[in-house]
Design a protein around this motif. Structure first.
Motif, PDB file in Angstrom:
ATOM      1  N   PRO A  82       0.836  -1.191   0.000  1.00 27.70           N
ATOM      2  CA  PRO A  82       0.000   0.000   0.000  1.00 27.70           C
ATOM      3  C   PRO A  82       0.875   1.247   0.000  1.00 27.70           C
ATOM      4  CG  PRO A  82      -0.824  -1.616   1.551  1.00 27.70           C
ATOM      5  CD  PRO A  82       0.470  -2.153   1.025  1.00 27.70           C
ATOM      6  N   GLY A  83       0.510   2.182  -0.848  1.00 25.81           N
ATOM      7  CA  GLY A  83       1.286   3.413  -0.928  1.00 25.81           C
ATOM      8  C   GLY A  83       2.465   3.309  -1.868  1.00 25.81           C
TER       9      GLY A  83
ATOM     10  N   GLY B   4      -6.331   1.543   0.661  1.00 26.93           N
ATOM     11  CA  GLY B   4      -7.491   0.657   0.548  1.00 26.93           C
ATOM     12  C   GLY B   4      -7.273  -0.471  -0.443  1.00 26.93           C
ATOM     13  N   GLY B   5      -6.078  -0.555  -1.027  1.00 28.01           N
ATOM     14  CA  GLY B   5      -5.783  -1.646  -1.958  1.00 28.01           C
ATOM     15  C   GLY B   5      -6.221  -1.365  -3.388  1.00 28.01           C
TER      16      GLY B   5
END
Ligand SMILES: CC(C)(COP(=O)(O)OP(=O)(O)OC[C@H]1O[C@@H](n2cnc3c(N)ncnc32)[C@H](O)[C@@H]1OP(=O)(O)O)[C@@H](O)C(=O)NCCC(=O)NCCS
Length: 220
Positions: A10-11, A90-91
């Motif tokens: 994530p990110g 949030g994917g």
């Protein structure tokens, strides 16, 4: 084919081949980068056009072609669509940049005197990064991955066209080792679509297959 080394956390971001579900975001990236000043209606129509496959990001067509290629009738592996994606917390994967690479040689100087297309030179086009993701090295990463694709095809160099007035793009390509090559004034091969007033530069980067290892000199 996933080109990044590992699944993006994530990110994080990665570069991979485009999927059919990326089509709308690709259309959006393409239109907001190359055609930014359209009215709302025209803007929507252009996005639909790019999405539906008549524009440069012909992913639907790609899908059909891939199916045909699988059936053994078309060598679709001559063209790839790469996307840079950022994974949100949030994917969700957000397309931040796009690039097309082919080895068709449409826009490259033809061989003389036969006029045949050149082989062994990959051609990059439609490089764009969404405005909010610029200056984070995304275009650089897309170009690096395109080199990997070109090497996989056995190409010895990569070429592209760039508007001489597009300072950001010229700086990007120069920083990545592309050099301008002169084009004869009476060149007859097809040119990519461009605004009539623009001057297109043809730029090429040589791909060194095997970096020469530094040896100890014999005298010491
Ligand atoms: C050109 C474009 C693709 C660059 O994408 P980007 O992801 O912001 O580029 P990067 O962050 O990878 O930049 C790599 C290098 O390119 C150069 N560069 C990129 N944008 C620049 C800018 N606006 N001004 C000057 N140099 C720039 C710099 O040398 C930069 O390295 P640095 O950040 O360490 O100084 C992006 O601005 C874009 O989408 N423009 C609109 C579409 C377009 O013109 N595409 C090119 C078609 S030929």
């Amino acid at each position: 084919m996933v080109l990044c080394q590992a699944r993006a956390a994530p990110g994080a971001s990665c570069v991979r081949e485009a999927r059919i579900q990326d089509a709308w975001q690709i259309a959006d990236t393409h239109c907001s980068s190359f055609l930014p000043h359209q009215g709302a209606v025209m803007d929507f129509a252009l996005r639909l056009d790019r999405w539906a496959g008549r524009g440069c990001c012909c992913l639907c067509l790609m899908h059909v072609c891939r199916t045909m290629a699988l059936a053994g009738s078309l060598p679709f592996e001559h063209k790839k669509y790469l996307v840079a994606v950022e994974e949100t917390l949030g994917g969700v994967q957000v397309v931040s940049g796009i690039l097309t690479i082919d080895k068709v040689g449409d826009f490259l100087p033809r061989r003389r005197p036969s006029g045949c297309r050149r082989t062994g030179i990959a051609y990059v086009s439609n490089v764009a990064v969404r405005h909010e993701f610029r200056r984070r090295g995304i275009a650089k990463r897309l170009l690096t991955q395109s080199e990997q694709v070109a090497r996989g095809w056995g190409c010895r160099s990569i070429a592209l066209h760039c508007d001489a007035c597009n300072g950001a793009a010229v700086a990007l390509y120069k920083s990545q080792g592309y050099r301008r090559v002169p084009v004869p004034l009476n060149a007859k091969w097809p040119q990519p679509k461009a605004v009539a007033s623009s001057t297109l530069l043809l730029m090429i980067k040589l791909l060194i297959k095997h970096p020469v290892p530094s040896h100890h000199s014999s005298n010491g």
